[in-house]
Design a protein around this motif. Structure first.
Motif, PDB file in Angstrom:
ATOM      1  N   TRP A  87       0.908  13.178   7.444  1.00 42.03           N
ATOM      2  CA  TRP A  87      -0.418  13.364   8.034  1.00 42.03           C
ATOM      3  C   TRP A  87      -0.289  13.939   9.440  1.00 42.03           C
ATOM      4  O   TRP A  87      -1.012  14.870   9.801  1.00 42.03           O
ATOM      5  CB  TRP A  87      -1.177  12.034   8.064  1.00 42.03           C
ATOM      6  N   LEU A  88       0.642  13.420  10.239  1.00 41.96           N
ATOM      7  CA  LEU A  88       0.802  13.882  11.618  1.00 41.96           C
ATOM      8  C   LEU A  88       1.276  15.325  11.698  1.00 41.96           C
ATOM      9  O   LEU A  88       0.840  16.079  12.567  1.00 41.96           O
ATOM     10  CB  LEU A  88       1.787  12.985  12.376  1.00 41.96           C
TER      11      LEU A  88
ATOM     12  N   VAL B  57       2.289   8.672   6.776  1.00 42.89           N
ATOM     13  CA  VAL B  57       1.880   8.820   8.193  1.00 42.89           C
ATOM     14  C   VAL B  57       2.533  10.050   8.809  1.00 42.89           C
ATOM     15  O   VAL B  57       1.875  10.833   9.503  1.00 42.89           O
ATOM     16  CB  VAL B  57       2.234   7.544   8.994  1.00 42.89           C
TER      17      VAL B  57
ATOM     18  N   ILE C 230       4.494   4.297   3.099  1.00 44.67           N
ATOM     19  CA  ILE C 230       3.466   4.331   4.144  1.00 44.67           C
ATOM     20  C   ILE C 230       3.959   5.166   5.314  1.00 44.67           C
ATOM     21  O   ILE C 230       3.216   5.999   5.856  1.00 44.67           O
ATOM     22  CB  ILE C 230       3.099   2.897   4.584  1.00 44.67           C
ATOM     23  N   LEU C 231       5.208   4.966   5.708  1.00 42.09           N
ATOM     24  CA  LEU C 231       5.796   5.741   6.798  1.00 42.09           C
ATOM     25  C   LEU C 231       5.820   7.225   6.457  1.00 42.09           C
ATOM     26  O   LEU C 231       5.484   8.074   7.299  1.00 42.09           O
ATOM     27  CB  LEU C 231       7.213   5.246   7.094  1.00 42.09           C
TER      28      LEU C 231
END
Length: 127
Positions: A43-44, A40, A36-37
């Protein structure tokens, strides 16, 4: 170079987090936390900026008008002479008599769009 270093760092962080999670015998969402990290962070740094850039390019192509000096993906520099809205083609004059048709998607950048401020300069010259 920076992207590869970032990916290596993220991979090592994810591997370390998975090792510690395995040692602690945690289950459930804690085992998916590194993934998940990673998503994220991806995506950023990758997905969000690319989407923003694509929106800006689309707005630039919609704002094209006759007389704009443009550069294409092939590196051809010319002046827009005609815009066909129905088929999304643009006619570009590259020389004194050379006209080439391009898709709007082939236009990378408007080099110098005509400005609307010369009217103000003329008023200042009269004074």
């Amino acid at each position: 170079m920076k992207i590869s270093a970032l990916l290596v760092t993220l991979a090592s962080v994810a591997a370390f987090a998975q090792e510690t999670a395995a040692e602690q015998q945690q289950g459930g969402i804690a085992s998916f936390l590194p993934l998940i990290l990673l998503f994220v962070v991806m995506w950023l740094f990758f997905i969000r900026p690319k989407n923003k850039e694509m929106k800006q390019m689309e707005e630039m192509r919609k704002a094209l008008k006759k007389g704009d000096k443009i550069i294409t993906t092939a590196g051809i520099i010319g002046v827009v002479t005609n815009i066909d809205e129905t088929s999304t083609t643009v006619t570009v004059r590259t020389g004194s008599t050379t006209l080439i048709d391009f898709e709007k998607a082939a236009i990378i950048r408007v080099i110098n769009a005509p400005e609307a401020k010369p009217v103000e300069k003329k008023d200042e010259e009269k004074k």
